[in-house]
Design an enzyme around this catalytic site. Structure first.
Site, PDB file in Angstrom:
ATOM      1  N   ASN A 213       0.816  -1.246   0.201  1.00  0.00           N
ATOM      2  CA  ASN A 213       0.066   0.022  -0.352  1.00  0.00           C
ATOM      3  C   ASN A 213       0.792   1.254   0.179  1.00  0.00           C
ATOM      4  O   ASN A 213       2.299   1.160   0.202  1.00  0.00           O
ATOM      5  CB  ASN A 213      -0.680   0.190   1.214  1.00  0.00           C
ATOM      6  N   ASP A 282      -4.801  -6.042   5.366  1.00  0.00           N
ATOM      7  CA  ASP A 282      -6.048  -6.900   5.699  1.00  0.00           C
ATOM      8  C   ASP A 282      -5.943  -8.340   5.063  1.00  0.00           C
ATOM      9  O   ASP A 282      -6.530  -8.682   5.366  1.00  0.00           O
ATOM     10  CB  ASP A 282      -6.844  -5.532   5.511  1.00  0.00           C
ATOM     11  N   PRO A 308      -3.461 -11.970  10.581  1.00  0.00           N
ATOM     12  CA  PRO A 308      -4.083 -11.487  11.493  1.00  0.00           C
ATOM     13  C   PRO A 308      -4.383  -9.730  12.031  1.00  0.00           C
ATOM     14  O   PRO A 308      -3.019  -8.533  11.798  1.00  0.00           O
ATOM     15  CB  PRO A 308      -2.655 -12.156  12.842  1.00  0.00           C
ATOM     16  N   ASP A 309      -4.682  -9.602  12.690  1.00  0.00           N
ATOM     17  CA  ASP A 309      -5.163  -8.285  13.379  1.00  0.00           C
ATOM     18  C   ASP A 309      -4.607  -8.041  14.536  1.00  0.00           C
ATOM     19  O   ASP A 309      -4.490  -8.489  15.973  1.00  0.00           O
ATOM     20  CB  ASP A 309      -5.955  -7.932  13.385  1.00  0.00           C
ATOM     21  N   ILE A 310      -2.905  -7.592  14.688  1.00  0.00           N
ATOM     22  CA  ILE A 310      -2.169  -7.233  15.554  1.00  0.00           C
ATOM     23  C   ILE A 310      -2.365  -6.839  16.377  1.00  0.00           C
ATOM     24  O   ILE A 310      -1.967  -6.925  17.760  1.00  0.00           O
ATOM     25  CB  ILE A 310      -0.624  -6.644  14.291  1.00  0.00           C
ATOM     26  N   PHE A 326      -3.743   3.535  14.816  1.00  0.00           N
ATOM     27  CA  PHE A 326      -3.803   4.853  13.955  1.00  0.00           C
ATOM     28  C   PHE A 326      -4.756   4.375  12.935  1.00  0.00           C
ATOM     29  O   PHE A 326      -5.325   3.248  12.749  1.00  0.00           O
ATOM     30  CB  PHE A 326      -2.687   4.812  13.337  1.00  0.00           C
ATOM     31  N   LYS A 340     -13.809   2.532  15.297  1.00  0.00           N
ATOM     32  CA  LYS A 340     -12.335   1.646  15.388  1.00  0.00           C
ATOM     33  C   LYS A 340     -12.571   1.253  16.350  1.00  0.00           C
ATOM     34  O   LYS A 340     -12.124   0.492  17.249  1.00  0.00           O
ATOM     35  CB  LYS A 340     -11.770   2.037  14.091  1.00  0.00           C
TER      36      LYS A 340
HETATM   37  O1  C5P Z   1      -9.549  -1.513  11.677  1.00  0.00           O
HETATM   38  P1  C5P Z   1      -8.038  -0.788  10.420  1.00  0.00           P
HETATM   39  O2  C5P Z   1      -6.663  -1.652  10.070  1.00  0.00           O
HETATM   40  O3  C5P Z   1      -8.347  -0.021  10.071  1.00  0.00           O
HETATM   41  O4  C5P Z   1      -7.625  -0.623  11.791  1.00  0.00           O
HETATM   42  C1  C5P Z   1      -5.734   0.621  12.183  1.00  0.00           C
HETATM   43  C2  C5P Z   1      -5.519   0.111  13.352  1.00  0.00           C
HETATM   44  O5  C5P Z   1      -4.905  -1.440  13.589  1.00  0.00           O
HETATM   45  C3  C5P Z   1      -3.562   0.461  13.489  1.00  0.00           C
HETATM   46  O6  C5P Z   1      -3.124   0.839  14.201  1.00  0.00           O
HETATM   47  C4  C5P Z   1      -2.962  -0.346  12.153  1.00  0.00           C
HETATM   48  O7  C5P Z   1      -2.207  -0.516  12.744  1.00  0.00           O
HETATM   49  C5  C5P Z   1      -3.810  -2.174  13.203  1.00  0.00           C
HETATM   50  N1  C5P Z   1      -3.790  -3.206  12.829  1.00  0.00           N
HETATM   51  C6  C5P Z   1      -3.143  -4.030  13.092  1.00  0.00           C
HETATM   52  N2  C5P Z   1      -3.413  -5.570  12.113  1.00  0.00           N
HETATM   53  C7  C5P Z   1      -3.980  -4.909  10.969  1.00  0.00           C
HETATM   54  C8  C5P Z   1      -4.794  -3.964  10.484  1.00  0.00           C
HETATM   55  C9  C5P Z   1      -4.156  -2.920  11.387  1.00  0.00           C
HETATM   56  O8  C5P Z   1      -2.014  -4.188  13.790  1.00  0.00           O
HETATM   57  N3  C5P Z   1      -4.025  -6.590  10.751  1.00  0.00           N
END
Ligand code: C5P
Length: 401
Positions: A213, A282, A308-310, A326, A340
């Site tokens: 991105n 994502d 995975p959402d870190i 962020f 969010k």
């Molecule tokens: O849900 P969204 O992607 O918009 O959320 C953004 C926040 O989540 C940011 O702080 C980003 O670093 C974190 N994030 C993450 N892992 C992901 C997607 C987003 O840690 N897979």
């Protein structure tokens, strides 16, 4: 939102020695004063051959001192009074002769005497001919200064006033200003360990292609620099970027979201604060081919699976650090940001306009926390980062009181 809480006192003694680079120090003095730093100038006799004290007096609104024996100082102790009335000393330009004097503890004029008598940090910006700089005597003296905890700024490489090219140019006024500004940042995160993710992630499709991105990493890197200035011990986990790495305690370059998650898992329990700035992809390809996929005339369908959402992983830990998220949004910023923040259960979420912020040097930030929304008007990312760190330090303190 609290006003920016700089160190209460921001007083600099600006020492100028004899060298052609002295003419640039007028510009430095202007930048310092504009930046809210109180500047007291002291010039050596030689410096006066290159620059008039009247110029500095006009720029700093203070008399310029040049003499050890100055009748205007009540107790005739200008060297003590002047060095006690400041928080730091910067000598720019610092000539070879001045460096030699400081290395040997000589004190035969006002500037060298007050440097010897100081009880505050000393920074010097050497400027001289490249042969003078390379001379073993000068090199020995600079080594001595470093051992004595004196900060050496530069010098830089380039064309010299004498017509030669080499090392020995004084750092430019804006670079020296940046160093002084950093020095005066409040140490709001002293002793705190901060983990930051930055940049994009790269999700490989095959051996040569992938999904990425537009994140440049500039905001995450600015926050890492601001956290360092605030005295934090910083670990930076960065996706692929084209930026100079900040001088953090630990730097972990990664490629994919899964790599980032693995690095975060390793580091996170050691940290007090987690700032998730990275634009984590994502989705990733379900299959990442090890060989380059051959072109055909047919359409190609890419099967993507969620990453995975870190940040969510960290928030859900039994004993998570203070978490900051962020969100880069293209529309309905307030609504999306609040959704969010609540979904991820974050004490603080920072939103920005993706179109404006991604890749650029400036951004507008919107901070969402339990007190509502605060907007930081468009400004360079390093300034925004400093304001953010101040806000994070305040919330962190409240959280732990
Ligand atoms: O849900 P969204 O992607 O918009 O959320 C953004 C926040 O989540 C940011 O702080 C980003 O670093 C974190 N994030 C993450 N892992 C992901 C997607 C987003 O840690 N897979």
């Amino acid at each position: 939102m609290a006003a920016i809480n700089f160190r209460n006192s921001r007083r600099l003694l600006l020492g100028i020695t004899g060298g052609i680079a002295a003419y640039k120090v007028a510009e430095l003095a202007r930048l310092l004063v504009q930046g809210g730093i109180e500047v007291q100038t002291v010039m050596t006799e030689s410096a006066r051959h290159f620059l008039g004290p009247t110029t500095l007096q006009a720029l700093t609104s203070k008399p310029v001192y040049t003499q050890l024996w100055d009748d205007s100082v009540n107790n005739s102790m200008a060297h003590i009074d002047l060095s006690r009335a400041v928080d730091a000393i910067l000598v720019a330009p610092a000539s070879a002769d001045f460096i030699a004097k400081i290395a040997h503890g000589l004190a035969d004029d006002l500037l060298s005497t007050l440097c010897l008598a100081r009880n505050c940090p000393l920074m010097i910006a050497p400027a001289m001919n490249q042969q003078m700089l390379g001379n073993p005597a000068t090199q020995r003296n600079l080594t001595t200064l470093k051992k004595d905890n004196i900060t050496i700024l530069g010098p830089a490489y380039g064309i010299q006033a004498c017509g030669e090219t080499g090392m020995g140019r004084m750092l430019e006024p804006h670079e020296l200003f940046e160093v002084v500004q950093n020095f005066f940042q409040p140490r709001l995160l002293q002793g705190k360990r901060v983990l930051i993710t930055a940049g994009p992630t790269f999700e490989a499709i095959d051996a040569v292609r992938g999904i990425i991105n537009l994140s440049s990493g500039k905001m995450g890197f600015a926050i890492a620099n601001a956290a360092l200035e605030a005295g934090a011990e910083v670990t930076l986990i960065s996706g692929p970027v084209c930026l100079t790495y900040p001088a953090v305690k630990k730097l972990i370059p990664i490629t994919s979201a899964n790599d980032m998650l693995a690095a975060v898992k390793n580091e996170v329990t050691l940290n007090d604060i987690f700032i998730s700035v990275a634009a984590v992809a994502d989705y990733r390809p379900a299959i990442s081919h090890t060989q380059k996929i051959k072109k055909t005339d047919n359409n190609m369908v890419l099967d993507l699976v969620p990453n995975p959402d870190i940040l969510q992983y960290v928030v859900n830990l039994p004993n998570p650090p203070f978490c900051v998220g962020f969100a880069a949004e293209t529309e309905d910023i307030d609504k999306n940001a609040e959704i969010k923040r609540h979904k991820k259960n974050l004490p603080l979420l920072i939103a920005n306009f993706a179109q404006e912020a991604m890749g650029s040097d400036d951004s507008t930030l919107m901070l969402f926390d339990d007190n509502g929304k605060h907007t930081l008007a468009k400004a360079p990312k390093i300034d925004q980062a400093r304001r953010l760190i101040e806000h994070i330090a305040t919330l962190y303190k409240k959280h732990h009181s």
